[in-house]
Design a protein around this motif. Structure first.
Motif, PDB file in Angstrom:
ATOM      1  N   THR A   3       0.826  -1.216   0.000  1.00  0.00           N
ATOM      2  CA  THR A   3       0.000   0.000   0.000  1.00  0.00           C
ATOM      3  C   THR A   3       0.859   1.265   0.000  1.00  0.00           C
ATOM      4  OG1 THR A   3      -0.277  -0.266   2.392  1.00  0.00           O
ATOM      5  CG2 THR A   3      -2.104  -0.962   1.005  1.00  0.00           C
ATOM      6  N   PHE A   6       1.745   1.853  -3.495  1.00  0.00           N
ATOM      7  CA  PHE A   6       0.531   2.277  -4.201  1.00  0.00           C
ATOM      8  C   PHE A   6       0.226   3.746  -3.923  1.00  0.00           C
ATOM      9  CE2 PHE A   6      -4.164   2.885  -3.745  1.00  0.00           C
ATOM     10  CZ  PHE A   6      -4.441   3.003  -5.102  1.00  0.00           C
ATOM     11  N   ARG A   7       0.397   4.174  -2.662  1.00  0.00           N
ATOM     12  CA  ARG A   7       0.145   5.590  -2.359  1.00  0.00           C
ATOM     13  C   ARG A   7       1.036   6.481  -3.227  1.00  0.00           C
ATOM     14  NH1 ARG A   7      -2.839   5.825   2.868  1.00  0.00           N
ATOM     15  NH2 ARG A   7      -2.586   3.770   3.775  1.00  0.00           N
ATOM     16  N   PHE A   9       2.626   5.640  -6.129  1.00  0.00           N
ATOM     17  CA  PHE A   9       2.329   5.454  -7.552  1.00  0.00           C
ATOM     18  C   PHE A   9       1.006   6.154  -7.900  1.00  0.00           C
ATOM     19  CE2 PHE A   9       1.329   1.910 -10.921  1.00  0.00           C
ATOM     20  CZ  PHE A   9       1.680   2.757 -11.945  1.00  0.00           C
ATOM     21  N   GLY A  10      -0.015   5.919  -7.074  1.00  0.00           N
ATOM     22  CA  GLY A  10      -1.332   6.493  -7.331  1.00  0.00           C
ATOM     23  C   GLY A  10      -1.287   8.016  -7.358  1.00  0.00           C
ATOM     24  N   LYS A  11      -0.571   8.596  -6.411  1.00  0.00           N
ATOM     25  CA  LYS A  11      -0.509  10.062  -6.355  1.00  0.00           C
ATOM     26  C   LYS A  11       0.311  10.632  -7.516  1.00  0.00           C
ATOM     27  CE  LYS A  11      -1.370  10.021  -1.450  1.00  0.00           C
ATOM     28  NZ  LYS A  11      -0.868  10.198  -0.075  1.00  0.00           N
ATOM     29  N   ALA A  13       0.397   9.290 -10.362  1.00  0.00           N
ATOM     30  CA  ALA A  13      -0.494   9.160 -11.522  1.00  0.00           C
ATOM     31  C   ALA A  13      -1.536  10.280 -11.527  1.00  0.00           C
ATOM     32  CB  ALA A  13      -1.174   7.789 -11.523  1.00  0.00           C
ATOM     33  N   VAL A  14      -2.040  10.648 -10.339  1.00  0.00           N
ATOM     34  CA  VAL A  14      -2.980  11.775 -10.251  1.00  0.00           C
ATOM     35  C   VAL A  14      -2.295  13.038 -10.773  1.00  0.00           C
ATOM     36  CG1 VAL A  14      -4.180  13.315  -8.643  1.00  0.00           C
ATOM     37  CG2 VAL A  14      -4.387  10.829  -8.369  1.00  0.00           C
ATOM     38  N   ASP A  15      -1.062  13.256 -10.330  1.00  0.00           N
ATOM     39  CA  ASP A  15      -0.327  14.431 -10.823  1.00  0.00           C
ATOM     40  C   ASP A  15      -0.097  14.355 -12.327  1.00  0.00           C
ATOM     41  OD1 ASP A  15      -0.044  16.087  -8.584  1.00  0.00           O
ATOM     42  OD2 ASP A  15       1.601  14.889  -7.790  1.00  0.00           O
ATOM     43  N   TYR A  16       0.170  13.154 -12.806  1.00  0.00           N
ATOM     44  CA  TYR A  16       0.396  13.007 -14.255  1.00  0.00           C
ATOM     45  C   TYR A  16      -0.845  13.436 -15.025  1.00  0.00           C
ATOM     46  CZ  TYR A  16       1.964  11.090 -18.697  1.00  0.00           C
ATOM     47  OH  TYR A  16       2.345  10.959 -20.010  1.00  0.00           O
ATOM     48  N   ILE A  17      -2.005  12.975 -14.559  1.00  0.00           N
ATOM     49  CA  ILE A  17      -3.266  13.325 -15.243  1.00  0.00           C
ATOM     50  C   ILE A  17      -3.518  14.832 -15.140  1.00  0.00           C
ATOM     51  CG2 ILE A  17      -5.777  13.009 -15.227  1.00  0.00           C
ATOM     52  CD1 ILE A  17      -5.237  10.153 -14.096  1.00  0.00           C
ATOM     53  N   TRP A  53       7.556   0.934 -10.685  1.00  0.00           N
ATOM     54  CA  TRP A  53       6.432   1.745 -11.174  1.00  0.00           C
ATOM     55  C   TRP A  53       6.903   3.057 -11.790  1.00  0.00           C
ATOM     56  CZ3 TRP A  53       5.686   6.597  -9.360  1.00  0.00           C
ATOM     57  CH2 TRP A  53       6.114   6.920  -8.070  1.00  0.00           C
ATOM     58  N   LEU A  57       5.683   4.512 -15.370  1.00  0.00           N
ATOM     59  CA  LEU A  57       5.073   5.829 -15.552  1.00  0.00           C
ATOM     60  C   LEU A  57       5.843   6.646 -16.599  1.00  0.00           C
ATOM     61  CD1 LEU A  57       2.622   7.350 -14.499  1.00  0.00           C
ATOM     62  CD2 LEU A  57       4.039   8.361 -12.724  1.00  0.00           C
ATOM     63  N   VAL A  90     -12.004  10.055 -10.643  1.00  0.00           N
ATOM     64  CA  VAL A  90     -11.816   9.558  -9.274  1.00  0.00           C
ATOM     65  C   VAL A  90     -12.823   8.434  -8.990  1.00  0.00           C
ATOM     66  CG1 VAL A  90     -11.807  10.151  -6.833  1.00  0.00           C
ATOM     67  CG2 VAL A  90     -10.890  11.773  -8.491  1.00  0.00           C
ATOM     68  N   MET A  93     -11.606   5.231 -10.457  1.00  0.00           N
ATOM     69  CA  MET A  93     -10.531   4.626  -9.678  1.00  0.00           C
ATOM     70  C   MET A  93     -11.063   3.964  -8.411  1.00  0.00           C
ATOM     71  SD  MET A  93      -7.124   6.305  -7.996  1.00  0.00           S
ATOM     72  CE  MET A  93      -8.043   7.544  -7.118  1.00  0.00           C
TER      73      MET A  93
ATOM     74  N   ARG B   7      -6.173  17.306  -7.964  1.00  0.00           N
ATOM     75  CA  ARG B   7      -4.976  16.756  -7.302  1.00  0.00           C
ATOM     76  C   ARG B   7      -5.295  16.375  -5.855  1.00  0.00           C
ATOM     77  NH1 ARG B   7      -0.189  18.161 -10.662  1.00  0.00           N
ATOM     78  NH2 ARG B   7      -0.921  19.773 -12.074  1.00  0.00           N
ATOM     79  N   LYS B  11      -5.742  12.407  -4.750  1.00  0.00           N
ATOM     80  CA  LYS B  11      -4.786  11.855  -3.778  1.00  0.00           C
ATOM     81  C   LYS B  11      -5.496  11.387  -2.517  1.00  0.00           C
ATOM     82  CE  LYS B  11      -1.068  14.513  -5.757  1.00  0.00           C
ATOM     83  NZ  LYS B  11      -0.130  15.652  -5.655  1.00  0.00           N
ATOM     84  N   VAL B  14      -6.788   8.067  -3.399  1.00  0.00           N
ATOM     85  CA  VAL B  14      -5.726   7.054  -3.357  1.00  0.00           C
ATOM     86  C   VAL B  14      -5.501   6.619  -1.914  1.00  0.00           C
ATOM     87  CG1 VAL B  14      -3.236   6.687  -3.661  1.00  0.00           C
ATOM     88  CG2 VAL B  14      -4.568   7.787  -5.482  1.00  0.00           C
ATOM     89  N   PHE B  86      -2.944  -3.176  -7.310  1.00  0.00           N
ATOM     90  CA  PHE B  86      -2.678  -1.735  -7.328  1.00  0.00           C
ATOM     91  C   PHE B  86      -2.238  -1.234  -8.713  1.00  0.00           C
ATOM     92  CE2 PHE B  86      -2.013  -2.512  -2.612  1.00  0.00           C
ATOM     93  CZ  PHE B  86      -3.240  -1.986  -2.268  1.00  0.00           C
ATOM     94  N   VAL B  90      -4.348   1.810 -10.766  1.00  0.00           N
ATOM     95  CA  VAL B  90      -3.747   3.023 -11.328  1.00  0.00           C
ATOM     96  C   VAL B  90      -3.941   3.048 -12.851  1.00  0.00           C
ATOM     97  CG1 VAL B  90      -1.630   4.350 -11.611  1.00  0.00           C
ATOM     98  CG2 VAL B  90      -2.080   3.191  -9.442  1.00  0.00           C
ATOM     99  N   ILE B 373       4.723  -4.608 -13.937  1.00  0.00           N
ATOM    100  CA  ILE B 373       5.100  -4.442 -12.531  1.00  0.00           C
ATOM    101  C   ILE B 373       5.194  -5.789 -11.799  1.00  0.00           C
ATOM    102  CG2 ILE B 373       4.307  -3.445 -10.318  1.00  0.00           C
ATOM    103  CD1 ILE B 373       3.514  -0.936 -11.994  1.00  0.00           C
TER     104      ILE B 373
END
Lengths: 486, 486
Positions: A3, A6-7, A9-11, A13-17, A53, A57, A90, A93, B7, B11, B14, B86, B90, B373
């Motif tokens: 996890t 994942f926190r 990677f997920g965040k 990815a949010v920034d990437y989007i 990851w 990305l 969101v 996800m 953002r 997050k 996530v 995970f 993502v 992954i």
């Protein structure tokens, strides 16, 4: 991956989007790749050991991004809009995070119950007739259909599903009158109707459902002519065939024309033929009172669908369907096995009998997020803004004597260069070659037209101005070099 | 909602998902709600004005969470596993972020090309015959099918799609021999076959495709008996009917039995009948060399599918299908309209002709994330670990003389209390009432069995021990109070 990873990677990815949307105005709307490009960028086999990851990305940027056509660029005016919004992303996800499968109520009650509630919300938002809603007393109800064709304006599964239900209903109706009839005999005589402006998925539904689909030529406004429908039905009946299904469109694919339900509806009801209304794209507009006159006569319909994933801010896929009497669906598709049985709940629909796939994703979640975070007014504002942009574009066309406006409905404007079709064909090719804006072309009443659609939420008047400038500047070139065609 | 708010919201979501997985061991596996609970918690209408995302996220906790059955709890042993990981979560979010619609290559090249590449990777991972792969020279290829029934072990769209292709192929084959035959005449004579252990979606595919589906009784191991298939075909032919389609299962829904393709395959090939292989759940195991003997004979198949969304860590939905000759699909479904036309690319498949919906989501992206992954070894380790847990559970059953092991395959173990079926029925009801673990029940060879499936990635030996303790403790109670039934 644990996890903590994942926190991170997920965040990221949010920034990437978010970065993607912050920069989308500056990206060319078209991809920049040649066919087969991707096979040169990745290995031919999956990796033996897992990758980090961060590397994956980075590869999104290196491998995927160049091959993306930016449907949410303000310069994207092709097809119809493909809904996208942050609340829906969101929601998608989080739905993936829970991943239950909505096989039945028991398998995850929230799935079924949120779907029931959201179909009521949506039906009220559109002011659909009460008898379609789950919260009405009758046998009607709404369901989110599990997948949709995207292109264009239509929802192929819904069309197919209702065709199959109409078939079964017709067989039962006829056998009730004459019990000696045999199923196969009836089924081979069934015919269905739509206009030639309906989506290709309607024709496909006929193919898949083994019912010939008559495509009646539309009138000059692109509408399904009621008198021609009646004529076709009578001709078929005279030959011993049995009309069973009609698909009307509110917002056709080529020109967003609205069939007249007050004319088609009474015919279908009189002839005891199932009327399905496909409002896949334009249905979202009925959230605004000023457009509801366009669905007048919807009370004649046996089923109605529209796709929030087109023009109502819910990411693909999410298509809403209501039926006047859900029993015709469940009778047609019920296949029960012991592992599917659960105690019958009288008040809650068992949605697995309402659709082709038995299980469903948690699509209601993203719909809930969008309706909550935008609210009714937010959705109305969005629709009105997009229509206003189309009207603005329409005016630019009308004000320029070199161009002819061919049709304009909701977010879609079709136009051509005055003169020979070939001029517009060359213009279209020049625009696409130049790659600054993405538009489509098509034919309307024998005219070759450019199809300009307001798609992105990010499109503003200045983008329309730029698009028009691009069109005019290419048009000047075309007229200079090919003006002799006029 | 602007990108800054996204953002924050993204997050927070996530973190919500990560917290959920961190706490899932301590949550009861069952939901805690009564039918209709949700309608009491939310308003009957959508909000007029938009709500804050923070309020919506809180409502996920208040409204949704209580109504979720926790499929990823280590105490969830019902159905089959529903994949979740995970990287896939993502991937799902990023796919939603881009939301292009894969109508054709042009509409977003990365969609088509990553799908081609991933279907090659997957096919190589499973060691499928070369002729199924996109990268082979022949007309075969793989495609991700757009939606799937979930429950159970099967992929209804694939089954239906191949049935329709088989129908068209048979019509063409027969008309090539005898051009005077008429399509309808042929189609009304077609029949299809599967075993009575196949998924309900196979029966449903017959209903939807208007081809009677004969469900041949399985043998005592739950397998499709080849001699009975041949018998049924001969009987049908004697009555003037035309066999056209057979569905074999590698990993049946009730007991995960494996049909013998080395027996069924030659019969289908000889009789010129399309053989579809449904390996929806168990197909993932072929990533490990030690299980590949179970798909021996797959080279006889015309089509093959398995669902990474079941047992290969890719969230619902993602179902992979390969065909020996893609032309039979495209011939059956090709409906081209001007807005769909694009220049033909010889090397790249136009996937819209390969499936029922015209457009597709970017499902290849989450598949890529998972394969990258985890890597081949990570997937193999996952499968082996789950099978080892099932074997461990199997041993606990075998070592306890009060119980009888009925069957055990891959991650699934079926067992009963020795004695009358009713004892196991009561035991099952006690377990479900007690709500500590979620199992299903069913019949196998006339025996009422409890169906214990290794589902969650979080399940460890200690969870198996706890589950067994729960079963034994309920069994003691049942034997004490109902032992007279023995």
């Amino acid at each position: 991956m644990n996890t903590d990873q994942f926190r991170q990677f997920g965040k990221a990815a949010v920034d990437y989007i978010a970065d993607y949307f912050d920069s989308i105005k500056n990206r060319p709307v078209f991809h920049s790749v040649h066919p087969g490009y991707l096979q040169e960028l990745i290995p031919a086999e999956p990796p033996r050991r897992g990758d980090l990851w961060k590397d994956v990305l980075q590869d999104v940027d290196r491998v995927i991004m160049p091959g993306i056509t930016h449907w949410h660029s303000p310069n994207f005016h092709a097809y119809f809009s493909a809904a996208n919004s942050f609340p829906a992303i969101v929601g998608e996800m989080m739905g993936a995070g829970f991943t239950s499968i909505g096989i039945n109520w028991m398998a995850s009650p929230a799935y079924t119950e949120l779907e029931v509630a959201m179909m009521n919300w949506l039906g009220k938002l559109l002011h659909l007739p009460e008898h379609f809603l789950n919260c009405s007393d009758g046998p009607g109800g709404g369901v989110i259909q599990a997948y949709k064709t995207y292109f264009q304006g239509s929802a192929s599964e819904t069309t197919l599903l209702c065709l199959l239900a109409a078939k079964e209903k017709k067989v039962r109706d006829l056998k009730a009158l004459n019990p000696d009839l045999n199923d196969t005999e009836i089924k081979t005589k069934l015919v269905a109707y739509s206009s030639d402006q309906s989506n290709s998925s309607v024709e496909r539904a006929g193919l898949l459902g083994s019912v010939p689909m008559r495509l009646i030529p539309a009138d000059e406004d692109g509408k399904f002519p009621a008198n021609k429908l009646l004529e076709a039905m009578r001709k078929d009946r005279a030959q011993g065939l049995i009309p069973c299904y009609v698909v009307a469109c509110l917002g056709t694919t080529p020109t967003c024309a609205f069939d007249d339900l007050t004319e088609l509806g009474p015919i279908c009801n009189q002839e005891n033929v199932w009327l399905h209304v496909d409002a896949a794209y334009a249905g979202a507009a009925f959230s605004c009172p000023e457009y509801r006159y366009l669905m007048e006569g919807v009370e004649y319909a046996d089923s109605f669908n529209f796709s929030p994933h087109k023009w109502m801010l819910v990411n693909f896929d999410c298509s809403a369907m209501w039926v006047r009497n859900a029993r015709f669906l469940t009778d047609a598709f019920q296949v029960d096995r012991i592992y599917l049985k659960s105690k019958q709940l009288t008040s809650i629909p068992e949605y697995r009998h309402w659709r082709i796939p038995l299980g469903g994703k948690f699509r209601a979640l993203k719909l809930w997020f969008v309706l909550r975070i935008y609210g009714v007014e937010g959705i109305q504002n969005y629709i009105r803004h997009q229509v206003a942009l189309a009207k603005y574009f329409e005016q630019l066309v009308v004000d320029d004597s070199r161009f002819e406006l061919c049709c304009s409905n909701m977010g879609l404007v079709c136009f051509q260069l005055r003169g020979d079709n070939e001029l517009t064909e060359i213009l279209f090719e020049k625009i696409i070659e130049n790659r600054n804006i993405f538009v489509l072309s098509g034919y309307f009443n024998g005219k070759y037209v450019i199809r300009f659609s307001i798609c992105s939420q990010l499109t503003e008047r200045c983008d329309i101005d730029n698009a028009w400038q691009e069109i005019v500047s290419q048009a000047k070139f075309v007229l200079r070099h090919h003006g002799g065609l006029r």
